[in-house]
Design an enzyme around this catalytic site. Structure first.
Site: not given
Ligand code: ADE
Ligand code: ZN
Length: 336
Positions: A17, A19, A200
């Site tokens: 995970h 980005h 989340e």
């Molecule tokens: N984009 C980058 N990080 C994120 C996250 N933690 N939750 C949702 N979108 C994201």
């Molecule tokens: Zn994320």
């Protein structure tokens, strides 16, 4: 370095995970802004870091999308990607499955090919230089509509052989997985893996939707699944991997304190939880730092850390032989 520090650093692990736009360090942001003649709303690297004070996901996303504007050329995406792998080569990462957000770039006129070719070149260079294997996951921005996701999906078609799957990220509240049923079905039909951020900030109901409507192969975050005993049983029985991000959870106020992070509770419940960094340039640490923060906050022992690392290889989209090779390396490390 303490014994625990070096154990965590050396622990063979996969990151599931991450980005890639969230690994843009302020120093590189300034360098790229200079090269691309973009004026940043900050005077210094220190001022940028001081702005990284978030009270929820949206606070962060606003700054994260603004930061990504400095990325313009294939070389920019290449440097961003190679910088991430250079950093985690020192963190015991053997394999990474990274996200990118094409719509953040194509919506401001950057061609899809520029974005993906730069990232893929960075991944190839990292494998050559550090021996780290990797896969790429294309995320749809959930605050946009499904037609926009379909446009991106169609744009990506020539690269389907080089991406592992699709994901769903951005503002969770008010944007349920159900919005993206058709594009996720098309991705599945094209043979791509499916993952989604769920639970989340959004409710457990969004995790159910991600499972039953999007048919996900892995769950990103999933914290709020813990509010629903039936859902916990479902996730445990299917051994669905959860990509948990401790420092992100703390910095986005998903948890009030690392001492209250549910990572060990997830393990105790039989969930296949993993530790990841999400957006390390924004949340104060790469993957080993996330292991350290969780270990310190929850007083995790080495056996729990090994389980978390094992889960990362079990949850990765690897072929059987490669997975076994990584698990053997982990076993050798753990029994040394
Ligand atoms: N984009 C980058 N990080 C994120 C996250 N933690 N939750 C949702 N979108 C994201
Ligand atoms: Zn994320």
């Amino acid at each position: 370095m303490t014994d625990m520090d070096s154990f965590i650093t050396g622990l063979p692990k996969a990151e599931l995970h991450l980005h890639i736009e969230g690994s843009l360090e302020p120093e590189l942001m300034f360098a790229l802004a200079g090269r691309n003649k973009i004026v940043l709303p900050y005077k210094s690297v220190e001022e940028v870091r001081a702005a990284y004070d978030f009270s929820n996901l949206q606070d962060f996303l606003d700054i994260y999308y603004a930061g990504a504007q400095v990325l313009r050329t294939e070389q920019d995406f290449f440097e961003l990607t190679l910088a991430y792998f250079t950093r985690v080569a020192a963190d015991g990462v053997l394999h990474a499955e990274i996200f990118f957000d094409p719509q953040t770039h194509t919506d401001r006129g950057i061609p899809f090919a520029v974005v993906i070719e730069g990232i893929l070149a960075g991944m190839a260079a990292a494998e050559q230089k550090f021996g780290i294997t990797s896969k790429l996951i294309l995320c749809f921005l959930r605050h946009l509509d499904e037609e926009a996701a379909f446009e991106t999906f169609r744009m990506a078609e020539p690269w389907f052989g080089r991406i592992a799957g699709v994901g769903l990220d951005s503002s969770e509240k008010g944007h349920p997985p159900e919005k993206f049923v058709r594009v996720f079905a098309a991705a599945g039909a094209a043979g791509l893996k499916r993952v989604a951020h769920a639970g989340e900030e959004g409710p457990a109901a969004y995790v159910w939707e991600a499972l039953d409507l999007l048919h996900i192969d892995r769950l990103d975050h999933g914290n709020r699944a813990l509010e629903d005993p039936e859902l916990i049983r479902r996730l445990a029985a299917s051994q669905m991997a959860l990509t948990v991000c401790p420092l992100s959870n703390f910095r986005l106020c998903v948890v009030p304190d690392m001492a209250e992070h549910p990572i060990d509770r997830m393990l105790d419940l039989g969930l296949r939880a993993t530790i990841n960094s999400d957006d390390p340039a924004y949340f104060g640490g790469y993957i080993a730092e996330n292991f350290r923060a969780a270990a310190a906050g929850r007083r995790l022992g080495k056996a729990q850390l090994v389980t978390l690392a094992r889960n990362s290889f079990l949850g990765a989209f690897l072929d059987g032989e490669t997975r076994q090779g990584y698990l053997r390396k982990l076993d050798e490390f753990a029994s040394a």
